[in-house]
Structures are given as structure tokens and as C-alpha cells.
Design a protein around this motif. Sequence first.
Motif, short mmCIF file in Angstrom:
data_model
loop_
_atom_site.label_atom_id
_atom_site.label_comp_id
_atom_site.label_asym_id
_atom_site.label_seq_id
_atom_site.Cartn_x
_atom_site.Cartn_y
_atom_site.Cartn_z
N LEU A 218 0.83 -1.20 0.00
CA LEU A 218 0.00 0.00 0.00
C LEU A 218 0.87 1.26 0.00
CD1 LEU A 218 -2.89 -1.03 2.41
CD2 LEU A 218 -2.93 -0.89 -0.09
N ASN A 219 1.99 1.22 0.69
CA ASN A 219 2.92 2.34 0.63
C ASN A 219 3.47 2.50 -0.78
OD1 ASN A 219 2.64 2.94 3.36
ND2 ASN A 219 4.35 1.64 3.98
N PHE A 220 3.76 1.37 -1.42
CA PHE A 220 4.27 1.40 -2.78
C PHE A 220 3.21 1.92 -3.76
CE2 PHE A 220 5.36 -0.56 -6.88
CZ PHE A 220 6.70 -0.20 -6.98
N TYR A 221 1.97 1.55 -3.50
CA TYR A 221 0.84 2.02 -4.32
C TYR A 221 0.78 3.55 -4.33
CZ TYR A 221 -4.11 2.91 -5.45
OH TYR A 221 -5.28 3.38 -5.99
N GLN A 222 1.02 4.16 -3.19
CA GLN A 222 1.01 5.62 -3.12
C GLN A 222 2.15 6.22 -3.94
OE1 GLN A 222 -1.47 7.38 -1.87
NE2 GLN A 222 -2.47 5.46 -1.26
N LYS A 223 3.29 5.56 -3.95
CA LYS A 223 4.41 6.03 -4.78
C LYS A 223 4.05 5.98 -6.26
CE LYS A 223 8.12 4.70 -1.59
NZ LYS A 223 9.35 3.87 -1.40
N LEU A 224 3.36 4.88 -6.67
CA LEU A 224 2.94 4.77 -8.07
C LEU A 224 1.98 5.89 -8.45
CD1 LEU A 224 2.39 0.93 -8.58
CD2 LEU A 224 4.34 2.30 -9.29
#
Length: 412
Positions: A218-224
Amino acid sequence: MHHFEYRDGKLFAEEANVTDLAEKFGTPLYVYSAATFRRHFKAFDSAFSGLDHLTCYSVKANSNLSVLKMLAEEGAGMDIVSGGELYRALKAGVAPEKIVYSGVGKRPSEIKEALTAGILMFNVESVAELRRINEVAKEMGVVARVSFRINPDVDPQTHPYISTGMKKNKFGLDIDSSLEAYKLAAELENVEPIGMDCHIGSQLTSIDPFLEALEKLLNFYQKLKGLGIEIKYLDLGGGLGIPYDEEEPPHPTEFGKALMDKLADVPLTVILEPGRVIAGNAGIMITEVVYTKSNPSKNFLIVDAAMNDLIRPSLYSSYHRIDEVEQRGRDNQEYDVVGPICESTDFLARDRELPGIEEGELLAVFSAGAYGFTMASNYNSRPRACELIVDGDKVIVARKRESYEDLIEKEL
């Protein structure tokens, strides 16, 4: 839960007497319960009803065509890892848009087959694979939908051979590399990044590793999103365990509730890839005791099933419950249950307490529905076993026993 039970000391698979099945179809013999497959799929799928989701059965767990057809009729999609599994899924009537393709070594021919079929997406495991998919898609004049398998470096607390989400594993990309891979995918003309994928291992008995991985995703999703890359799918893989012995894995409803709490406001379709939890306890293997043997330190039951029929005990030192097909009430003894293959690792159980067993009697090896027949081989030139599906009082030959002629057919 499963539909194998003893009635007056005799083992039944749904309405079929297992002794009768062994007498008619021979041993070793795989017996699957249709009711158990359906029940397990519905129990799993319904646990996530509060989420926009797609349940893609992991074909590698049990790829028998009749099993795949049965699950497709229940609404299952499929998680595949080879061109052969794609072929099986399509033959079973699975809609291509419900198929996701995982695996680290997809060949150009397999990529082309999947693009021709129109699968939902590829779970990409390396930058080299991404470039290859783009090349094949360009040659075909199509755009390939892709997701990247992100390795979150989470310890799944399972057997090291079935741990897949740590830095030392061959699967996926670490989070830093994944970000660069998504940037590249956004630039390439013939791929479209539409999802994130993660699979941390198999036979997990706690949801904590899932939730730890999800937090990182989910943290990575925000980066995307910050890069302007909008994805639609979150593939969390499979891996939920089953009780082979004294394990107490979480029920899918516990997993479902935890995901709903975490994903309530996240606009993604969740993909789940259960295999073992659907198939494992839906099947048993029946074997006959060929000889009994004792030496000063051991009692042996030499059976007609071997590591080529069920390799999990030899490969993983895995436990499978073993019991009589017909209970006779004898006192327990300690046995090694071994097969006829010329390897010291050819065993189904070691130092196992069982009622006194005699030659010619039948044993049932439980929890053999997943990674049983699919991992079988012809080692020692042994024909592979027959597979049956019992559906109520109906017995379906899902795969005929191989013959000696089958062993050499491709060699002549």
C-alpha cells in the motif's frame, strides 16, 4: 472440513466405499471429493465478498482437467505458471479474462499463447521478462497488460523450500527495483501496467506475514500514484495453509475481514490465488501394504505407493496423516511407511504410530489433494496412478492409470 469419513469402521469418500474403489480401480489411487472442492472454494471466495475481488485458483496445486472444470463452474479464475497450465485452463472453459500468468521463466512462445488467448495480465518477475513481453506484443500488434511481482522481503514463517517473498528467493523484484520497472513499463509502447502482485510463500499458518506485506504494498501504491501510474488490481497471491497435522491456520473469513479493514477505501480489485487451501484436504491417496518387515530397530510397512506418487514427505519431510481404510481395532505399533523405489528417501512416514497392519491391507494418506498427483513422476519407470472424483454416489475416472505402453509411447 472434508467429506471423507468412517462408517462402521470403513472409510467412505462421500457415498463411495473406498475399499470398493481400490478393488475396482487398483492402487495407488487418488480419490477426490467434489463436494469438498466446491465447499472449500465457496468458503474461500465468500470470505472476501465485501471486496471487489477475483478468486483465481492456483492450477499447480491440482491441475486435473475435471477439477478445473468443476471450479470454473463455481466461478473460479485461474492462476497459471506455464503454457501447459494455460492450455488446461482454456480447455476447462475458464474465461481468459479470469486468468493471471505468474512464473519467472515465461518463454516467448508461452507469452504469445497467452496474448493470443487474451488473458487478464502477466505477473512480471524481472525487467528482462518485461522487455520480452513488450517485444512479443509488438510483433503481434497488441498491448500486453502487466503487473509486477513485488518481493516485500517478508518472512512467511514456513518451510524454506516454499518461502517465496524474501530477498534470497528467485521470485519477483525488490521494492526499489520495482519502482524503476513500473517507470519503464509506462514508457514502453506495447505493455500497460495495470496491477501489483505479491506472493510470499505457501502453507502459511498466520495472517501476520500477509498483513506485513500488504502494508508495504500500500505504501508502494502511493508512490505509483505519485508518478501518475494508476493501477487497477492488487494481486495478493495465495499461500493460506491447511491442517496436515496439528497446525491451526486462520480461516479465510479471518483473512477476509483483515483485508476489508485495510482496503475499505482503496479503489483496487483484489486478486487471490488459493491452491492448497482449496484442494489439499479434498483428496486422499490409497495404497496397499505389499509386505511387512521388521529388523531389530524398525518395523516397516512396504506399500505400493512411492515418492514418485507423492513426493512431499521425501522433498519437504512433510507430514500426512495415514490411517487404515478399514479399522480393525488392533494395538498400535511404530512403523516406517515406505515405498518400493530404490532411494532411502522413499517414504510416506517415519516413526508413525499406527494400528497393527498386515499384508494386503489398505492405507489412506490424507490431505493429498494438493501437490500430490501434480508432482508425480515416472521415476523407476512406474506408471502414474489413477485419479477418481467422487460426486455423491457418482464415481468419475478423472485420469486413467498409466500403462507400460504409455511409459514408452514417446520413445518409439
